[in-house]
Design a protein around this motif. Structure first.
Motif, short mmCIF file in Angstrom:
data_model
loop_
_atom_site.label_atom_id
_atom_site.label_comp_id
_atom_site.label_asym_id
_atom_site.label_seq_id
_atom_site.Cartn_x
_atom_site.Cartn_y
_atom_site.Cartn_z
N GLN A 1 0.83 -1.20 0.00
CA GLN A 1 0.00 0.00 0.00
C GLN A 1 0.87 1.27 0.00
O GLN A 1 1.87 1.33 0.72
N GLU B 1 0.45 5.80 -0.10
CA GLU B 1 -0.50 6.85 0.28
C GLU B 1 -0.21 8.14 -0.48
O GLU B 1 0.95 8.43 -0.81
N PHE C 1 -1.93 12.43 -0.99
CA PHE C 1 -2.87 13.42 -0.47
C PHE C 1 -2.80 14.67 -1.34
O PHE C 1 -1.86 14.87 -2.13
N GLN D 1 -12.45 13.24 -3.38
CA GLN D 1 -11.41 13.12 -2.36
C GLN D 1 -10.65 11.82 -2.52
O GLN D 1 -11.20 10.79 -2.94
N LYS E 1 -8.52 8.39 -1.62
CA LYS E 1 -8.69 7.29 -0.68
C LYS E 1 -7.54 7.29 0.33
O LYS E 1 -6.48 7.85 0.07
N PRO E 2 -7.73 6.64 1.48
CA PRO E 2 -6.64 6.59 2.47
C PRO E 2 -5.39 5.89 1.95
O PRO E 2 -4.27 6.29 2.26
N THR E 3 -5.56 4.80 1.17
CA THR E 3 -4.41 4.07 0.62
C THR E 3 -4.73 3.60 -0.80
O THR E 3 -5.89 3.48 -1.20
N TYR E 4 -3.65 3.30 -1.52
CA TYR E 4 -3.76 2.73 -2.88
C TYR E 4 -2.80 1.55 -2.97
O TYR E 4 -1.80 1.49 -2.24
N LYS F 1 3.06 10.31 0.34
CA LYS F 1 3.58 10.35 1.71
C LYS F 1 3.96 8.95 2.15
O LYS F 1 3.51 7.95 1.57
N SER G 1 4.22 5.45 3.89
CA SER G 1 3.23 4.49 4.40
C SER G 1 3.98 3.38 5.14
O SER G 1 5.21 3.41 5.26
#
Length: 266
Positions: free
Chosen positions: A74, A76, A78, A94, A96-99, A132, A134
């Motif tokens: 995963q 991340e 933003f 918006q 997602k929290p993770t990819y 960022k 992860s």
């Protein structure tokens, strides 16, 4: 003597044939945006040529620096809102929290869903993306973890316009694209019959937009009024957010599309 000379020549080569030390990559895996310098500064996406799309997806390439893994991992990302003029849920969805980067993969595509709204016809907006750290990836190089996206729907006057048409406006240009399905006309005099044919298609539509909508149901454009026919909104059924105002001229009783400057399109 010859053997001695040959041995002396070969000696340095034999000494250099020591077993090489294998250098391995033992740093933690990192991710970065796999973009050229120009794209990193601004990926330009425009809805200018298509009013029918309510939204679209921009795929930003992400690459792994380090070993691939047999397990999915995963990463991340933003939006740096202080450095962006685009607004979440209006201009883009918006994040997602993770990819995910799939197992044994060295790259992925970060999907950014952007929206086609009328505001973009007059002013583009920007979106600053950043990766960022992860649990699975670091972000080693700060210069490679940012990407700016410019979202627009703004048309610009093409060089060929004044040869075949007059009174340029972005609204008139948009109507030309809708009616003719041509993105450009040539500037070759021998092409005049073909080009004037397309120009005439536009003029006929401007003279009677109601007839054009009726005669071309396959294009899926509608005229909708909320004030008993004083004004209409012209838009594609798939995207009411991108509409063009059609207003009745009280003096002549004729309807005209209104351009971005508030003038009648003629």
């Amino acid at each position: 003597m010859k053997k001695t000379i040959l041995l002396l020549l070969l000696l340095p080569l034999l000494c250099s044939c020591k077993k090489a030390v294998l250098t391995t990559y033992d740093r933690a895996a990192n991710v970065y945006f796999d973009l050229s310098d120009a794209d990193r500064d601004s990926i330009v996406y425009t809805f200018a040529y298509d009013m029918t799309k309510a939204e679209d997806t921009i795929f930003v390439p992400v690459k792994v620096m380090g070993y691939r893994d047999q397990q999915a991992r995963q990463y991340e990302a933003f939006v740096e809102k202080d450095s962006s003029t685009a607004r979440a849920d209006l201009h883009y969805d918006q994040l997602k929290p993770t990819y995910t980067i799939e197992s044994n993969a060295g790259r992925a595509l970060l999907p950014i869903i952007v929206h086609n709204i009328s505001e973009l016809e007059n002013q583009s907006v920007s979106l600053l993306l950043k990766l960022k750290a992860s649990n699975d990836f670091g972000i080693e190089n700060p210069a490679l973890i940012r990407a700016r996206i410019i979202i627009s729907a703004q048309l610009e006057q093409p060089a060929w316009w004044t040869m075949w048409l007059d009174n340029y406006s972005r609204v008139k240009h948009q109507l030309f694209l809708i009616v003719t399905e041509q993105r450009s006309l040539s500037t070759v005099g021998l092409d005049a019959p073909k080009n004037l044919y397309f120009v005439n298609l536009l003029l006929m539509m401007l003279n009677d937009p109601f007839k054009w909508v009726k005669d071309h149901p396959e294009k899926n454009y509608v005229l909708s009024s909320k004030d008993n026919g004083q004004t209409y909104q012209f838009y594609h059924v798939d995207n009411p957010n991108r509409s063009i105002l059609l207003r009745k001229n009280s003096a002549s009783g004729k309807y005209y599309f209104i351009d971005e400057s508030g003038k009648e399109v003629r």
